[in-house]
Enzyme design. Sequence first.
Site, PDB file in Angstrom:
ATOM      1  N   CYS A 164      -7.811  30.936  24.446  1.00 28.40           N
ATOM      2  CA  CYS A 164      -7.325  30.702  23.304  1.00 28.40           C
ATOM      3  C   CYS A 164      -8.592  30.025  22.530  1.00 28.40           C
ATOM      4  O   CYS A 164      -8.745  30.265  21.231  1.00 28.40           O
ATOM      5  CB  CYS A 164      -6.188  29.698  23.291  1.00 28.40           C
ATOM      6  SG  CYS A 164      -6.493  27.933  24.080  1.00 28.40           S
TER       7      CYS A 164
ATOM      8  N   ASN B  34      -1.465  32.596  16.092  1.00 26.23           N
ATOM      9  CA  ASN B  34      -1.437  32.398  17.433  1.00 26.23           C
ATOM     10  C   ASN B  34      -2.275  33.626  17.920  1.00 26.23           C
ATOM     11  O   ASN B  34      -2.439  34.272  17.214  1.00 26.23           O
ATOM     12  CB  ASN B  34      -0.180  32.355  18.074  1.00 26.23           C
ATOM     13  CG  ASN B  34      -0.028  31.744  19.387  1.00 26.23           C
ATOM     14  OD1 ASN B  34      -1.309  31.272  20.162  1.00 26.23           O
ATOM     15  ND2 ASN B  34       1.075  31.319  19.813  1.00 26.23           N
TER      16      ASN B  34
END
Length: 364
Positions: free
Chosen positions: A165, A326
């Site tokens: 991420c 995201n």
Amino acid sequence: MHSAMAARNKVSVALLLLLCAGACVALARPSEFSIVGYSEEDLASHDKLMELFEKFVAKYRKAYSSFEEKLRRFEVFKDNLKHIDDENKRVTSYWLGLNEFADLTHDEFKAAYLGLAPARNDDDEDRSSAFRYEDVDMAGVPREVDWRKKGAVTEVKNQGQCGSCWAFSTVAAVEGINAIVTGNLTALSEQELIDCDTDGNNGCNGGLMDYAFSYIAANGGLHTEDSYPYLMEEGTCRRSPQGDDDEAAAVTISGYEDVPRNNEQALLKALAHQPVSVAIEASGRNFQFYSGGVFDGPCDTRLDHGVTAVGYGTAMRGHDYIIVKNSWGAQWGEKGYIRMRRGTGKHDGLCGLYKMASYPTKTA
Ligand SMILES: *[C@@H]1O[C@H](CO)[C@@H](O)[C@H](O)[C@H]1NC(C)=O
């Protein structure tokens, strides 16, 4: 602004590696799969539940190793369904839906997609001091900002089952400032960071956006996503050790700056000028099943996920929010985004949103 060297020297001091919630596919649309449309009786009916489960299995191409395993997953699915149903009755500003995580217990989800995040070093010393938007007048900051509408945000990407991420968060912020400064919106390579930025960052096992910014600034930029595509696993660095004589690096940055911690106004000032990398706690059960609306928790502030703030606004009933991109694919949440409540009075922000924000710098 940090020099790359100074940032590098702090690698040994700072303990936090964002371990990154990973996910392969994503959420179902509420109209199609949510329990909206099913009555209480339906949800108490074994046949209806089995029907819903079979749809889920087909949609996400779930393959279970045995009939017993499938039955076990059905039990977990029912438990998640009950959680989603209960929460949807309780929460008012957002809603949950079934997604590909619906056959995982919450512990399994956390273990598979989050891992253990070391406690954050909570002193302020590792934050850079320069903040170029300090003197921006709040009165002049727009009421709403959405960088997607201004052509500074690429398609939502999917990190899959890899704790990367931090790379996705970094790259989205770099794509943003590059588009703003040059007018050219180009998808850039997360894989290049995973493979090459290994001094402090740890590939699929987590990393930190500031280290990645400093790597990009010190190493002549990032290549495009097309020229260095995502593998969902750690690979061998494909760039030449000294600069990029073989192929021009696509996009360079000058450095990065940190947004003053626990300061919503500072984040809004920065966001009015560019997309900003932020860290949050994303391991809550409701985050796992978020489907739409203005999310307001519950969540704690133990940062475990890197994402990118790309704007802010105000929804109906005066719910102020930050728009967050995201990296769990375009089917999770609102087409891959989540609106997170702001103005809650919580100084470190919902899910710790204001604790660790930073952005790359670039001059024309
Ligand atoms: C945008 O940037 C990419 C990467 O550097 C480049 O390949 C492309 O030609 C650029 N597009 C334009 C219109 O300048």
